[in-house]
Design a protein around this motif. Structure first.
Motif, mmCIF file in Angstrom:
data_model
loop_
_atom_site.group_PDB
_atom_site.id
_atom_site.type_symbol
_atom_site.label_atom_id
_atom_site.label_comp_id
_atom_site.label_asym_id
_atom_site.label_seq_id
_atom_site.Cartn_x
_atom_site.Cartn_y
_atom_site.Cartn_z
ATOM 1 N N LEU A 12 3.352 3.674 1.071
ATOM 2 C CA LEU A 12 3.429 4.511 2.264
ATOM 3 C C LEU A 12 4.720 4.257 3.039
ATOM 4 N N GLU A 13 5.410 5.338 3.382
ATOM 5 C CA GLU A 13 6.585 5.234 4.244
ATOM 6 C C GLU A 13 6.137 5.236 5.703
ATOM 7 N N THR A 14 6.960 4.657 6.546
ATOM 8 C CA THR A 14 6.625 4.589 7.973
ATOM 9 C C THR A 14 7.751 5.139 8.827
ATOM 10 N N LEU A 15 7.397 5.434 10.070
ATOM 11 C CA LEU A 15 8.358 5.853 11.083
ATOM 12 C C LEU A 15 8.182 4.941 12.297
ATOM 13 N N PRO A 16 9.257 4.684 13.047
ATOM 14 C CA PRO A 16 9.121 3.818 14.222
ATOM 15 C C PRO A 16 8.337 4.496 15.333
ATOM 16 N N CYS A 17 7.628 3.685 16.105
ATOM 17 C CA CYS A 17 6.927 4.204 17.278
ATOM 18 C C CYS A 17 7.921 4.414 18.415
ATOM 19 N N MET A 18 7.509 5.180 19.406
ATOM 20 C CA MET A 18 8.386 5.519 20.524
ATOM 21 C C MET A 18 8.031 4.774 21.807
ATOM 22 N N LYS A 19 6.745 4.528 22.042
ATOM 23 C CA LYS A 19 6.304 3.907 23.294
ATOM 24 C C LYS A 19 5.897 2.449 23.132
ATOM 25 N N ILE A 20 5.640 2.047 21.903
ATOM 26 C CA ILE A 20 5.243 0.668 21.625
ATOM 27 C C ILE A 20 6.075 0.152 20.458
ATOM 28 N N SER A 21 5.920 -1.122 20.166
ATOM 29 C CA SER A 21 6.566 -1.681 18.985
ATOM 30 C C SER A 21 5.775 -1.270 17.740
ATOM 31 N N GLY A 22 6.353 -1.526 16.571
ATOM 32 C CA GLY A 22 5.624 -1.237 15.352
ATOM 33 C C GLY A 22 5.950 0.121 14.769
ATOM 34 N N CYS A 23 5.089 0.587 13.853
ATOM 35 C CA CYS A 23 5.378 1.807 13.108
ATOM 36 C C CYS A 23 4.103 2.609 12.885
ATOM 37 N N ARG A 24 4.299 3.865 12.466
ATOM 38 C CA ARG A 24 3.191 4.741 12.122
ATOM 39 C C ARG A 24 3.406 5.256 10.703
ATOM 40 N N ILE A 25 2.368 5.795 10.098
ATOM 41 C CA ILE A 25 2.443 6.271 8.725
ATOM 42 C C ILE A 25 3.061 7.666 8.697
ATOM 43 N N LYS A 26 4.154 7.806 7.982
ATOM 44 C CA LYS A 26 4.920 9.059 7.972
ATOM 45 C C LYS A 26 4.104 10.229 7.450
ATOM 46 N N SER A 27 3.310 10.036 6.424
ATOM 47 C CA SER A 27 2.586 11.136 5.790
ATOM 48 C C SER A 27 1.297 11.519 6.518
ATOM 49 N N SER A 28 0.903 10.757 7.513
ATOM 50 C CA SER A 28 -0.268 11.132 8.302
ATOM 51 C C SER A 28 0.140 12.182 9.324
ATOM 52 N N PRO A 29 -0.616 13.287 9.435
ATOM 53 C CA PRO A 29 -0.207 14.358 10.341
ATOM 54 C C PRO A 29 -0.423 14.056 11.818
ATOM 55 N N THR A 41 -5.401 0.356 1.234
ATOM 56 C CA THR A 41 -5.205 -0.526 2.391
ATOM 57 C C THR A 41 -6.492 -1.228 2.801
ATOM 58 N N ALA A 42 -7.633 -0.824 2.230
ATOM 59 C CA ALA A 42 -8.900 -1.499 2.503
ATOM 60 C C ALA A 42 -9.126 -2.696 1.577
ATOM 61 N N VAL A 43 -8.270 -2.851 0.568
ATOM 62 C CA VAL A 43 -8.390 -3.991 -0.339
ATOM 63 C C VAL A 43 -8.159 -5.282 0.448
ATOM 64 N N PRO A 44 -8.992 -6.310 0.257
ATOM 65 C CA PRO A 44 -8.834 -7.551 1.030
ATOM 66 C C PRO A 44 -7.693 -8.437 0.528
ATOM 67 N N PHE A 45 -6.472 -7.941 0.692
ATOM 68 C CA PHE A 45 -5.302 -8.732 0.320
ATOM 69 C C PHE A 45 -5.197 -9.965 1.220
ATOM 70 N N PRO A 46 -4.509 -11.005 0.763
ATOM 71 C CA PRO A 46 -4.319 -12.191 1.618
ATOM 72 C C PRO A 46 -3.522 -11.849 2.875
ATOM 73 N N THR A 47 -3.709 -12.647 3.912
ATOM 74 C CA THR A 47 -2.950 -12.485 5.144
ATOM 75 C C THR A 47 -1.452 -12.561 4.844
ATOM 76 N N GLY A 48 -0.690 -11.664 5.455
ATOM 77 C CA GLY A 48 0.748 -11.633 5.243
ATOM 78 C C GLY A 48 1.199 -10.582 4.263
ATOM 79 N N VAL A 49 0.259 -10.020 3.488
ATOM 80 C CA VAL A 49 0.594 -8.947 2.558
ATOM 81 C C VAL A 49 0.701 -7.635 3.322
ATOM 82 N N ASN A 50 1.746 -6.861 3.058
ATOM 83 C CA ASN A 50 1.950 -5.569 3.708
ATOM 84 C C ASN A 50 1.230 -4.490 2.906
ATOM 85 N N GLU A 51 0.068 -4.066 3.401
ATOM 86 C CA GLU A 51 -0.725 -3.050 2.703
ATOM 87 C C GLU A 51 -0.007 -1.717 2.601
ATOM 88 N N LEU A 52 0.864 -1.432 3.554
ATOM 89 C CA LEU A 52 1.621 -0.180 3.505
ATOM 90 C C LEU A 52 2.502 -0.125 2.254
#
Length: 215
Positions: A112-129, A96-107
């Motif tokens: 990496l799988e994600t889970l929805p956030c509860m208090k804000i919009s967006g997502c978090r990384i599922k495998s991160s503890p 995810t540190a690779v300088p991909f062009p804007t608009g590329v989803n590094e996840l």
């Protein structure tokens, strides 16, 4: 040796500080743009600076005076997530540190799988503890090359296996094996090596001095 920081350019000043102030925790930031396109990137100029309110700060560089994707997204949505990087996630973080062009989803690039956030919009990384849902409080401009992002933590997600006592908020952080940034460009360390020093009272400190003199 003394280095006069005012006489150094950006590259040399950064090199001195980044190789000396170590280890540094890594904020694995997941943000999204106004259209909901996700972005992920690691930042090692990071820590928390208050418990109540719960405040975190991240230093973010501006490449040639322009916002990187994470910062542009934070400005647009006022929200983002900080995920912990553990040893098994190191290579995914590096992707995810690779300088991909804007608009590329590094996840997606990092698988990496994600889970929805509860208090804000967006997502978090599922495998991160551990993940912190954050809401922007202030962006401090540090001319000419960076900003400090100040945010309040709205929610914290921790995998159950690391929670010792939820009611008392006791976390077994020794099991995270989080990684931290060392000197640039590519050195890292982990929290696997630990030792204990208990905070002493004045009386205990004085007693320890007397004991060491007697020996």
């Amino acid at each position: 040796m003394m280095f006069d920081m005012e006489q150094l350019d950006l590259a040399r000043s950064y090199k001195l500080l980044s190789s000396s102030i170590v280890p540094r925790p890594i904020a694995w930031v997941v943000s999204q743009d106004a259209n909901g396109v996700a972005n992920a990137a690691p930042y090692s100029l990071f820590n928390f600076f208050g418990g109540h309110p719960p405040v975190v700060c991240i230093g973010m560089g501006r490449l040639k005076g322009r916002d990187k994707d994470s910062l542009a997204n934070i400005r647009a949505t006022q929200e983002f997530v900080i995920n912990m990087v553990t040893a098994p996630l190191a290579h995914a973080m590096n992707t995810t540190a690779v300088p991909f062009p804007t608009g590329v989803n590094e996840l997606e690039k990092a698988g990496l799988e994600t889970l929805p956030c509860m208090k804000i919009s967006g997502c978090r990384i599922k495998s991160s503890p551990l993940a912190l849902e954050c809401r922007l409080q202030q962006i401090i401009d540090v001319q000419p090359s960076s900003v400090i992002v100040l945010a309040t933590v709205q929610a914290m997600h921790i995998d159950d296996e690391y929670v010792k006592d939820a009611k008392r908020c006791y976390i077994d952080s020794s099991r995270f094996v989080a990684i931290g940034r060392m000197e640039s460009p590519g050195w890292y360390t982990t929290t696997a090596g630990r030792f204990v020093m208990r905070q002493l009272s004045v009386e205990e400190w004085e007693a320890s001095r007397i004991s060491s003199v007697r020996k």
